[in-house]
Design a protein around this motif. Sequence first.
Motif, PDB file in Angstrom:
ATOM      1  N   VAL A  54     -12.659  -9.286  -2.396  1.00  0.00           N
ATOM      2  CA  VAL A  54     -11.742  -8.214  -3.023  1.00  0.00           C
ATOM      3  C   VAL A  54     -11.245  -7.769  -1.838  1.00  0.00           C
ATOM      4  CG1 VAL A  54     -11.465  -6.283  -4.605  1.00  0.00           C
ATOM      5  CG2 VAL A  54     -12.903  -7.974  -5.108  1.00  0.00           C
ATOM      6  N   SER A  55     -10.002  -7.062  -1.725  1.00  0.00           N
ATOM      7  CA  SER A  55      -9.129  -6.398  -0.660  1.00  0.00           C
ATOM      8  C   SER A  55     -10.079  -5.347  -0.304  1.00  0.00           C
ATOM      9  CB  SER A  55      -7.758  -6.342  -0.803  1.00  0.00           C
ATOM     10  OG  SER A  55      -7.671  -5.284  -2.054  1.00  0.00           O
ATOM     11  N   ALA A  56     -10.267  -4.755   0.756  1.00  0.00           N
ATOM     12  CA  ALA A  56     -11.355  -3.739   1.330  1.00  0.00           C
ATOM     13  C   ALA A  56     -10.771  -2.379   1.076  1.00  0.00           C
ATOM     14  CB  ALA A  56     -11.312  -3.997   2.909  1.00  0.00           C
ATOM     15  N   ASP A  57      -9.448  -2.154   0.830  1.00  0.00           N
ATOM     16  CA  ASP A  57      -8.838  -0.885   0.632  1.00  0.00           C
ATOM     17  C   ASP A  57      -8.872  -0.910  -0.832  1.00  0.00           C
ATOM     18  OD1 ASP A  57      -9.164   0.704   2.794  1.00  0.00           O
ATOM     19  OD2 ASP A  57      -6.959  -0.201   3.364  1.00  0.00           O
ATOM     20  N   ASP A  58      -9.425   0.259  -1.796  1.00  0.00           N
ATOM     21  CA  ASP A  58      -8.983   0.816  -2.987  1.00  0.00           C
ATOM     22  C   ASP A  58      -7.945   1.585  -3.068  1.00  0.00           C
ATOM     23  OD1 ASP A  58     -10.207   2.945  -2.471  1.00  0.00           O
ATOM     24  OD2 ASP A  58     -11.902   2.695  -3.781  1.00  0.00           O
ATOM     25  N   PHE A  59      -7.769   2.189  -4.007  1.00  0.00           N
ATOM     26  CA  PHE A  59      -6.447   3.151  -4.210  1.00  0.00           C
ATOM     27  C   PHE A  59      -6.760   4.478  -3.673  1.00  0.00           C
ATOM     28  CE2 PHE A  59      -4.830   0.238  -7.119  1.00  0.00           C
ATOM     29  CZ  PHE A  59      -3.516   0.391  -6.859  1.00  0.00           C
ATOM     30  N   ALA A  60      -8.210   4.851  -3.263  1.00  0.00           N
ATOM     31  CA  ALA A  60      -8.516   6.155  -2.603  1.00  0.00           C
ATOM     32  C   ALA A  60      -8.406   5.748  -0.929  1.00  0.00           C
ATOM     33  CB  ALA A  60      -9.997   6.303  -3.011  1.00  0.00           C
ATOM     34  N   THR A  61      -9.153   4.811  -0.738  1.00  0.00           N
ATOM     35  CA  THR A  61      -8.836   4.592   0.842  1.00  0.00           C
ATOM     36  C   THR A  61      -7.518   4.089   1.421  1.00  0.00           C
ATOM     37  OG1 THR A  61      -9.745   2.331   0.628  1.00  0.00           O
ATOM     38  CG2 THR A  61     -11.381   4.182   1.007  1.00  0.00           C
ATOM     39  N   GLY A  62      -6.982   3.282   0.451  1.00  0.00           N
ATOM     40  CA  GLY A  62      -5.598   2.884   1.126  1.00  0.00           C
ATOM     41  C   GLY A  62      -4.650   3.818   0.954  1.00  0.00           C
ATOM     42  N   THR A  63      -4.570   4.599  -0.345  1.00  0.00           N
ATOM     43  CA  THR A  63      -3.497   5.749  -0.174  1.00  0.00           C
ATOM     44  C   THR A  63      -3.930   6.803   0.964  1.00  0.00           C
ATOM     45  OG1 THR A  63      -4.673   6.643  -1.980  1.00  0.00           O
ATOM     46  CG2 THR A  63      -2.884   5.314  -2.592  1.00  0.00           C
ATOM     47  N   VAL A  64      -5.065   7.120   1.291  1.00  0.00           N
ATOM     48  CA  VAL A  64      -5.164   8.161   2.297  1.00  0.00           C
ATOM     49  C   VAL A  64      -4.616   7.591   3.449  1.00  0.00           C
ATOM     50  CG1 VAL A  64      -6.952   9.327   3.557  1.00  0.00           C
ATOM     51  CG2 VAL A  64      -7.205   9.166   0.975  1.00  0.00           C
ATOM     52  N   ALA A  65      -5.118   6.278   3.978  1.00  0.00           N
ATOM     53  CA  ALA A  65      -4.431   5.747   5.117  1.00  0.00           C
ATOM     54  C   ALA A  65      -2.894   5.727   5.298  1.00  0.00           C
ATOM     55  CB  ALA A  65      -5.105   4.263   5.095  1.00  0.00           C
ATOM     56  N   ALA A  66      -2.277   5.333   3.975  1.00  0.00           N
ATOM     57  CA  ALA A  66      -0.683   5.608   3.998  1.00  0.00           C
ATOM     58  C   ALA A  66      -0.334   6.864   4.176  1.00  0.00           C
ATOM     59  CB  ALA A  66      -0.324   5.144   2.457  1.00  0.00           C
ATOM     60  N   ALA A  67      -0.967   7.843   3.687  1.00  0.00           N
ATOM     61  CA  ALA A  67      -0.745   9.292   3.840  1.00  0.00           C
ATOM     62  C   ALA A  67      -0.624   9.810   5.344  1.00  0.00           C
ATOM     63  CB  ALA A  67      -1.460  10.319   3.107  1.00  0.00           C
ATOM     64  N   CYS A  68      -1.806   9.261   5.941  1.00  0.00           N
ATOM     65  CA  CYS A  68      -2.021   9.537   7.331  1.00  0.00           C
ATOM     66  C   CYS A  68      -0.948   8.857   8.260  1.00  0.00           C
ATOM     67  CB  CYS A  68      -3.499   9.219   7.979  1.00  0.00           C
ATOM     68  SG  CYS A  68      -4.808   9.986   7.155  1.00  0.00           S
ATOM     69  N   GLY A  69      -0.402   7.775   7.820  1.00  0.00           N
ATOM     70  CA  GLY A  69       0.625   7.161   8.481  1.00  0.00           C
ATOM     71  C   GLY A  69       1.980   7.564   8.481  1.00  0.00           C
ATOM     72  N   GLY A  70       2.208   8.297   7.196  1.00  0.00           N
ATOM     73  CA  GLY A  70       3.436   8.976   6.751  1.00  0.00           C
ATOM     74  C   GLY A  70       4.100   8.253   5.731  1.00  0.00           C
ATOM     75  N   THR A  71       3.526   7.457   4.857  1.00  0.00           N
ATOM     76  CA  THR A  71       4.039   6.926   3.521  1.00  0.00           C
ATOM     77  C   THR A  71       3.587   7.496   2.450  1.00  0.00           C
ATOM     78  OG1 THR A  71       4.195   4.765   4.843  1.00  0.00           O
ATOM     79  CG2 THR A  71       3.513   4.716   2.165  1.00  0.00           C
ATOM     80  N   THR A  72       4.473   7.964   1.720  1.00  0.00           N
ATOM     81  CA  THR A  72       4.027   9.109   0.587  1.00  0.00           C
ATOM     82  C   THR A  72       4.072   8.226  -0.808  1.00  0.00           C
ATOM     83  OG1 THR A  72       6.304   9.633   0.503  1.00  0.00           O
ATOM     84  CG2 THR A  72       4.908  11.113   1.891  1.00  0.00           C
ATOM     85  N   CYS A  73       4.527   6.947  -0.715  1.00  0.00           N
ATOM     86  CA  CYS A  73       4.593   6.064  -2.107  1.00  0.00           C
ATOM     87  C   CYS A  73       4.426   4.743  -1.842  1.00  0.00           C
ATOM     88  CB  CYS A  73       6.187   6.419  -2.738  1.00  0.00           C
ATOM     89  SG  CYS A  73       6.258   5.644  -4.250  1.00  0.00           S
ATOM     90  N   VAL A  74       3.528   4.252  -2.678  1.00  0.00           N
ATOM     91  CA  VAL A  74       3.392   2.647  -2.581  1.00  0.00           C
ATOM     92  C   VAL A  74       3.801   2.092  -3.959  1.00  0.00           C
ATOM     93  CG1 VAL A  74       1.620   2.759  -0.665  1.00  0.00           C
ATOM     94  CG2 VAL A  74       0.937   2.859  -3.332  1.00  0.00           C
ATOM     95  N   VAL A  75       4.244   0.646  -3.800  1.00  0.00           N
ATOM     96  CA  VAL A  75       4.407  -0.086  -5.094  1.00  0.00           C
ATOM     97  C   VAL A  75       3.570  -1.233  -4.962  1.00  0.00           C
ATOM     98  CG1 VAL A  75       6.038  -1.114  -6.755  1.00  0.00           C
ATOM     99  CG2 VAL A  75       6.656   0.976  -5.362  1.00  0.00           C
ATOM    100  N   ASP A  76       2.330  -1.328  -5.809  1.00  0.00           N
ATOM    101  CA  ASP A  76       1.519  -2.315  -5.743  1.00  0.00           C
ATOM    102  C   ASP A  76       1.851  -3.505  -6.714  1.00  0.00           C
ATOM    103  OD1 ASP A  76      -1.541  -2.345  -4.119  1.00  0.00           O
ATOM    104  OD2 ASP A  76      -1.475  -3.201  -5.876  1.00  0.00           O
ATOM    105  N   PHE A  77       0.781  -4.212  -6.891  1.00  0.00           N
ATOM    106  CA  PHE A  77       1.118  -5.560  -7.919  1.00  0.00           C
ATOM    107  C   PHE A  77       0.095  -5.463  -8.865  1.00  0.00           C
ATOM    108  CE2 PHE A  77       3.268  -6.469  -4.109  1.00  0.00           C
ATOM    109  CZ  PHE A  77       4.573  -6.935  -4.428  1.00  0.00           C
ATOM    110  N   ALA A  78       0.444  -5.441 -10.092  1.00  0.00           N
ATOM    111  CA  ALA A  78      -0.583  -5.462 -11.319  1.00  0.00           C
ATOM    112  C   ALA A  78      -0.236  -7.195 -11.702  1.00  0.00           C
ATOM    113  CB  ALA A  78      -0.103  -4.743 -12.598  1.00  0.00           C
ATOM    114  N   ILE A  79      -1.366  -7.791 -11.806  1.00  0.00           N
ATOM    115  CA  ILE A  79      -1.414  -9.280 -12.002  1.00  0.00           C
ATOM    116  C   ILE A  79      -1.683  -9.720 -13.552  1.00  0.00           C
ATOM    117  CG2 ILE A  79      -2.429 -11.403 -11.170  1.00  0.00           C
ATOM    118  CD1 ILE A  79      -3.330 -10.000  -8.518  1.00  0.00           C
ATOM    119  N   GLN A  80      -0.626 -10.351 -14.095  1.00  0.00           N
ATOM    120  CA  GLN A  80      -1.026 -10.924 -15.393  1.00  0.00           C
ATOM    121  C   GLN A  80      -1.799 -12.288 -15.425  1.00  0.00           C
ATOM    122  OE1 GLN A  80       1.570 -13.954 -16.368  1.00  0.00           O
ATOM    123  NE2 GLN A  80       0.414 -14.353 -18.139  1.00  0.00           N
TER     124      GLN A  80
END
Length: 403
Positions: free
Chosen positions: A69-95
């Motif tokens: 399973v990818s190492a970042d969840d929505f907590a760690t991944g989005t905090v990292a994004a914010a620290c780097g200047g990204t304020t929105c992500v579009v992820d993928f929901a898998i059918q």
Amino acid sequence: MRTLIQNGTVVTATDLYRGDVLIEGETIAAIGTHLDVPVDKTIDARDRYVLPGGIDVHTHLDMPFGGAVSADDFATGTVAAACGGTTCVVDFAIQERGHTMREAWETWMGKAEGKAAIDYGFHMIMRELTPALSREMGSLVKEGVTSFKLFMAYPGVFMMDDASIFRALQRSGEVGATICMHAENGGVIDVLVEQALARGETAPQYHALTRPARAEAEATHRAIALAEMANVPVYIVHLSAAEALEMVTAARARGVPAYAETCPQYLFLSYENYLEENFGGAKYVMSPPLREKATQDKLWRGLASNDLQVVSTDHCPFCLKEKRLGQDDFSKIPNGAPGLETRMSLLFDGGVGQGRISINRFVELSSTAPAKIFGLFPKKGTIAPGSDADIVIFDTDKTETLG
């Protein structure tokens, strides 16, 4: 709460000027010079750029792949994004096969709920196309989903046949959605992988050697041709090969609405990284793979000329212990690498700092264009009254994210 950002240099995809930005709650209320209004907080942005928050439209948080399973969840991944200047992500929901896309959407919403530090949305990955799923595309679009992802790779896992892809493209035109395409010739790649393993070629570099640039170019050409026949746009994800870029460039030159993204790893890393000792090359196993170093300049030119419209990350990190699942078989190495936190700084340093792109083009590639392509503009992707107050105060030493 009212916040005033003073004295900064405001940058959008089209403008650059000294000004103040007034924020009320989560919305930009006014832009001007020497704004004199009562506020709760004042930020002095002198000698800094005031940018719209970055939008990364290709992430894989908390995603299962290859027994890991990818190492970042929505907590760690989005905090990292914010620290780097990204304020929105579009992820993928898998059918899942035999299941609805709504089930996937609810599963991924559950992964994000209560964890995400920034705004988020989802593309819907479709493993198959049935009459029921075709109808469901329409109902999801009515609820705000703007895009669906299909695969030309990973036979038996994600790959769709051309007929199903064509029908999905036609349906996207009917419902007003965009198809995102993973363009690699999965059948040919599987043959090359089988042959390499039979020869005892198991090291990480063979991941790249069995996914040649021409396999990406062929699938990119085919994806565009199918979209052209269906008379709809198509968005090629994580383009890595100069040969694939040629397909996009040729299509756009004849007026086809073909769009493509590339990623920082393809702009800064190369095939040589796979040769690192002690299984170090496994860190760079991703699909498509890293290409020869000469490809980097061609991708930068594509970004400058608008043959490539977006820089996203395909953020899908795995720790080396998970990568070691493929210690003796490169085809079992979980595919993916990080990038959420460093995307904006890398693009600025390598693009604006090296004179390859303007700062306005930097904003367009990292925020405005993805917002427009995926239906987020003008709420996101610009700095204007009425837009979301997703703002980055940016300089070469420190980035501060608001939003």
